[in-house]
Enzyme design. Structure first.
Site, PDB file in Angstrom:
ATOM      1  N   TYR A 142       0.784  -1.232   0.000  1.00 20.20           N
ATOM      2  CA  TYR A 142       0.000   0.000   0.000  1.00 20.20           C
ATOM      3  C   TYR A 142       0.821   1.289   0.000  1.00 20.20           C
ATOM      4  O   TYR A 142       0.245   2.372   0.048  1.00 20.20           O
ATOM      5  CB  TYR A 142      -0.945   0.033   1.201  1.00 20.20           C
ATOM      6  CG  TYR A 142      -0.299  -0.266   2.540  1.00 20.20           C
ATOM      7  CD1 TYR A 142       0.663   0.574   3.084  1.00 20.20           C
ATOM      8  CD2 TYR A 142      -0.647  -1.405   3.252  1.00 20.20           C
ATOM      9  CE1 TYR A 142       1.253   0.305   4.311  1.00 20.20           C
ATOM     10  CE2 TYR A 142      -0.070  -1.689   4.486  1.00 20.20           C
ATOM     11  CZ  TYR A 142       0.880  -0.829   5.002  1.00 20.20           C
ATOM     12  OH  TYR A 142       1.467  -1.098   6.210  1.00 20.20           O
ATOM     13  N   LYS A 147     -10.568   4.646  13.053  1.00 22.31           N
ATOM     14  CA  LYS A 147     -10.666   3.372  13.760  1.00 22.31           C
ATOM     15  C   LYS A 147     -12.124   2.967  13.985  1.00 22.31           C
ATOM     16  O   LYS A 147     -12.981   3.794  14.278  1.00 22.31           O
ATOM     17  CB  LYS A 147      -9.948   3.458  15.120  1.00 22.31           C
ATOM     18  CG  LYS A 147      -8.468   3.792  15.039  1.00 22.31           C
ATOM     19  CD  LYS A 147      -7.659   2.636  14.462  1.00 22.31           C
ATOM     20  CE  LYS A 147      -7.494   1.501  15.449  1.00 22.31           C
ATOM     21  NZ  LYS A 147      -6.576   1.795  16.557  1.00 22.31           N
ATOM     22  N   CYS A 164     -25.853 -30.784  38.153  1.00 20.05           N
ATOM     23  CA  CYS A 164     -26.417 -29.892  37.137  1.00 20.05           C
ATOM     24  C   CYS A 164     -27.132 -28.719  37.809  1.00 20.05           C
ATOM     25  O   CYS A 164     -27.938 -28.920  38.718  1.00 20.05           O
ATOM     26  CB  CYS A 164     -27.393 -30.676  36.266  1.00 20.05           C
ATOM     27  SG  CYS A 164     -28.360 -29.658  35.131  1.00 20.05           S
TER      28      CYS A 164
END
Length: 675
Positions: free
Chosen positions: A229, A318, A412
Site C-alpha cells: 500500500y 478506527k 447440574c
C-alpha cells in the site's frame, strides 16, 4: 498550586512508562497485556497532556517515535525513508477536522482527492527490490530501524521474488502489511489447543510470532499473506504522480493490493467508505480495525509534509473497539440442549463495538483451567460481529488477592443430576437426560424419532409448543395428554389430534433395543443399544451393570460405559423409565445372546436395497444383527449378500458387477427361518 506542574510531570512519566511496557509486550514479546482500545486511550491522554504542556515533552516520549526497538536476534536495517505510523480519528467529526486541516494547508477550497483503504491488522513490512529482484525484507521496528526478515518473507507465497512486467525503478522499496487469514488463524489455534500448546491471542500476534522465527521453515509452515500500500526508497526511475496510479502499477508488477481500495473526491465518500467497510467487516477473510484515508496526489503529500511521528496527509479512522478490559464478577454454568455444561463469565458491563457486553463464554472447563480465569480477575474480552463475546486472556498483574481456581460443579444447575466429564473428553455433561428441563425439547424429539419409538405426527414444531406452554415436563407426559389438550395447540385439528393419540398408543409396543436407543444416552446409537440388549438380555440387568461390566459389551469402551452408568445412576431417570412402563410402553424381553463367534451370521455382511414387502428394512436389519450379521450401506467385494426388494436401484447393479450373491426377500426370510 506550586506542586501542580510537578504532579503533571510525574503523571506524564508514569504514562510514558506504561506505554513503553505495553509496546514491549505487544511488539517484542508478541504478548499483549491490554486491548488496543485501552492502549489508544493511554496514548491519547499522553498526547493531550503534552499538547497542553509542551515544555514537558521529552525526546524519548512515545509520541516522538513510532514503536518499540527491534529484536536483537535479527540484523538491524536502517530505513532510508522512515516507516511512520498514522494519527487516528475515532469519529466523523475528527475526520472532517482532518480534511479541513488538509485544505487549509494546501490553501484550497476544492474537494481533495483521497484513496480509501482498509486498515489491515497485521505486521508492517518493507520489501526492497533491486532491478526487480527481492533483496531484503524488513519490519518497521521503531520506524527508523527495523529487523532483517528477508529469509522469512521469501517463504510467503504472496511476496513476489521477481517483479513482473517493466517500468519499475532500479531500487524500489514497497511498504505493505503481512497478515494471517482468519481461517488459517482459527485452524492454527485449534491444532495448538489439541496439542496443549500456546495459542495466539489474535491474528496480528500470530503473524508477528511467525515472522520472528529464526528458522524460516517455521515461517513457511504458517499461511501468511501480503497486501502492499505504500512506497519507501525509490532510485533509478520514476513512479506515478498519484497514489491510486501507483497501486495500479503495483498490480502490474505482481505486488498484491487489497481489492477493497477505492479512489474518491471529497470527504463525504470517505465517510461512506467507512460505513461500507464496517458493514462487510465480518465477511472479510482477514482482520481490519478501521480504514485509512490518504491524500492521493504525491505533490500535495510533499507539500503537507510530516509531524514528528506521522504524515499530515493521511489518517486512520478506527472502528469501535472489539476488545476491552473488564472484571469477572461471577462464573456460572449453563446447560445446553444436549446436556453440555458451559461455563459463562458474568462481567462488569463494558461497551465493545457499540454493544454493552455483560456475559462472555468460557467454552469448557479445559479452557477455564488453561486460561486460569477466576472470579475477580481483570480480563480482555473480545467481540467479533454476532459471535458470542469471548474471554481472550487474564491480566495476571491485576489479579486481586485470595482468588480461587474454578471447579466443575458436581451437579447440574438445572436438575441437580450428576455431572460427568469422562477422561479424554473436553465437554462435561449433565446426566439427567430424561428429566432435565434444559434438555427436554431435544429429549422428546429424539424419543419420538423414526428409529426410536417412531411416534408418527409428533414433529419438532408440536414438541416446541408442548414444552413452551408446559404441557410436557418430561417424556411420559406426552402419553398422558387428553384430546382437549392436544386440540389446544396451534394448527391442531380434530383428526390430527386423534391420529396423534393413536400413534402414541401404537408406539407403546416396541423393542428393547429401540427403547434403549430412544433414551438418548450419549454415544449410545442403534448398534450399541442392540449390543447392550444382546449381551445383558433385559433392561434391569443393563441398569444394574457397573462400568467394568459394561465394558465387556462389544464396542463399548470406558467413555461410553461411563455415560451409560452415569445415566442409570440418576434416580429421576429410573423413575421415568418405570413411569413409561406403567403407561404401557412394553417390549419382549430377550435372553442374552451367545458370544459373537457362536452366532450363525457372524462374519457375514448384508446390504439391503429396494422396498421389502413383508417387513421394513429396519426390522430386517434388527433380525440380521440379532443373529450376529452386519448390515452395511454400500456394496463391496467383502459383502456376503445383497437383499433386493422392489425398485432396488444401483446397489443391485454393483452386486452383479462384483458377483455378490443376491437374495430376494423370500430367500432372506427362509435363511433367517432356517437359522
Amino acid at each position: 498550586m506550586k506542586n501542580f506542574p510537578q504532579k503533571i510531570s510525574q503523571h506524564l512519566e508514569q504514562l510514558r512508562q506504561k506505554i513503553d511496557e505495553h509496546n514491549y509486550s505487544y511488539y517484542v514479546l508478541d504478548n499483549p497485556t491490554i486491548p488496543d482500545a485501552e492502549y489508544d486511550r493511554l496514548f491519547r491522554e499522553l498526547q493531550t497532556l503534552e499538547s497542553e504542556h509542551p515544555e514537558l515533552i521529552t525526546p524519548d516520549s512515545p509520541t516522538q517515535r513510532v514503536g518499540a526497538q527491534p529484536l536483537k536476534e535479527f540484523a538491524a536495517v536502517t530505513h532510508e525513508v522512515p516507516m511512520l505510523s498514522l494519527d487516528n480519528a475515532f469519529s466523523e467529526l475528527e475526520l472532517i477536522a482532518f480534511d479541513k486541516r488538509v485544505r487549509q494547508r494546501l490553501e484550497t477550497d476544492k474537494p481533495i482527492e483521497y484513496v480509501c483503504e482498509p486498515k489491515l491488522d497485521g505486521v508492517a513490512v518493507s520489501l526492497r527490490y533491486e532491478k526487480g529482484v527481492l533483496t531484503r525484507g524488513a519490519t518497521r521496528g521503531d520506524g527508523l530501524t527495523g529487523e532483517d526478515i528477508t529469509q522469512n518473507v521469501r517463504t510467503i507465497p504472496a511476496v513476489p521474488l521477481h517483479l513482473r512486467g517493466s517500468g519499475y525503478p532500479d531500487i524500489l522499496e514497497v511498504r505493505g502489511e503481512i497478515y494471517m487469514p482468519l481461517i488459517s488463524f482459527e485452524n492454527y489455534n485449534a491444532k495448538a489447543r489439541a496439542a496443549g500448546e500456546k495459542e495466539f491471542a489474535n491474528p496480528r500476534n500470530a503473524t508477528a510470532g511467525s515472522l520472528r522465527q529464526l528458522d524460516p521453515k517455521i515461517t513457511a509452515s504458517r499461511p501468511l499473506s501480503l497486501f502492499c500500500y505504500a512506497l519507501g526508497k525509490v532510485a533509478g526511475g520514476h513512479v506515478a504522480d498519484k497514489h491510486s496510479d501507483m497501486l495500479e502499477d503495483f498490480k502490474g508488477w505482481g505486488l498484491p493490493v487489497n481489492p477493497e481500495i477505492i479512489h474518491v473526491t471529497g470527504i463525504e465518500p470517505c465517510v461512506e467508505f467507512f460505513h461500507h467497510m464496517a458493514a462487510i467487516r465480518d465477511s472479510l477473510p482477514y482482520e481490519i480495525d478501521g480504514v485509512v484515508y490518504k491524500v492521493n496526489r504525491f505533490d500535495q503529500q510533499r507539500e503537507l509534509g510530516f509531524i514528528s511521528r506521522a504524515p499530515r496527509w493521511a489518517i486512520a479512522h478506527k472502528f469501535p473497539a472489539r476488545e476491552e478490559m473488564t472484571q469477572v464478577e461471577a462464573i456460572e454454568f449453563q446447560v445446553g440442549r444436549t446436556g453440555a455444561i458451559t461455563p459463562v463469565a458474568r462481567l462488569a458491563p463494558v461497551v465493545i463495538s457499540g454493544v454493552t457486553v455483560s456475559n462472555a463464554t468460557l467454552h469448557n472447563m479445559d479452557e477455564v483451567w488453561r486460561k486460569d480465569v477466576r472470579v475477580g480477575d481483570m480480563v480482555i474480552v473480545r467481540r467479533a460481529g454476532d459471535v458470542i463475546p469471548d474471554v481472550v486472556s487474564v491480566i495476571l498483574d491485576k489479579r486481586p488477592a485470595h482468588t480461587h481456581k474454578v471447579l466443575l460443579p458436581k451437579h447440574c444447575p438445572v436438575c441437580h443430576a450428576e455431572v460427568i466429564k469422562p477422561e479424554g473428553e473436553v465437554v462435561a455433561r449433565c446426566t439427567g437426560g430424561l428429566f432435565c428441563q434444559a434438555q427436554l425439547k431435544e429429549t422428546i424429539k429424539h424419543f419420538a424419532s423414526r428409529r426410536a419409538l417412531d411416534i408418527e405426527g409428533l414433529g419438532d414444531k408440536i414438541i416446541e409448543q408442548l414444552v413452551t406452554v408446559k404441557l410436557a415436563r418430561d417424556i411420559a407426559d406426552v402419553f398422558l395428554l387428553t384430546k382437549a389438550q392436544w386440540l389446544s395447540l396451534e394448527r391442531m385439528g380434530e383428526k390430527s389430534a386423534q391420529n396423534l393419540i393413536d400413534a402414541l398408543d401404537k408406539s407403546k409396543a416396541t423393542t428393547l433395543p429401540r427403547f434403549m436407543y430412544a433414551l438418548g444416552i450419549r454415544e449410545v446409537g442403534e448398534a450399541t443399544a442392540l449390543n447392550l440388549v444382546q449381551h445383558f438380555g433385559g433392561l434391569a440387568h443393563i441398569m444394574q451393570a457397573d462400568e467394568l461390566q459394561l465394558q465387556e459389551v462389544a464396542d463399548i469402551g470406558p467413555i461410553v460405559a461411563a455415560n451409560i452408568a452415569g445415566f442409570f445412576r440418576q434416580p429421576h431417570n429410573r423413575e421415568l423409565i418405570a413411569k413409561l412402563q406403567q403407561l404401557g410402553v412394553h417390549w419382549q424381553e430377550m435372553a442374552p445372546r451367545p458370544k459373537q463367534n457362536d452366532l450363525p451370521l457372524n462374519g457375514k455382511t448384508f446390504v439391503l436395497t429396494g422396498t421389502l414387502a413383508t417387513m421394513t428394512r429396519d426390522a430386517a436389519k434388527e433380525q440380521i444383527q440379532a443373529l450376529g450379521g452386519k448390515v452395511s450401506g454400500s456394496v463391496s467385494a467383502k459383502t456376503t449378500y445383497v437383499v433386493a426388494g422392489a425398485d432396488p436401484g444401483f446397489k443391485l447393479a454393483k452386486a452383479e458387477e462384483l458377483k455378490v450373491q443376491i437374495l430376494s426377500e423370500d430367500e432372506l426370510l427362509q435363511l433367517l427361518k432356517e437359522l
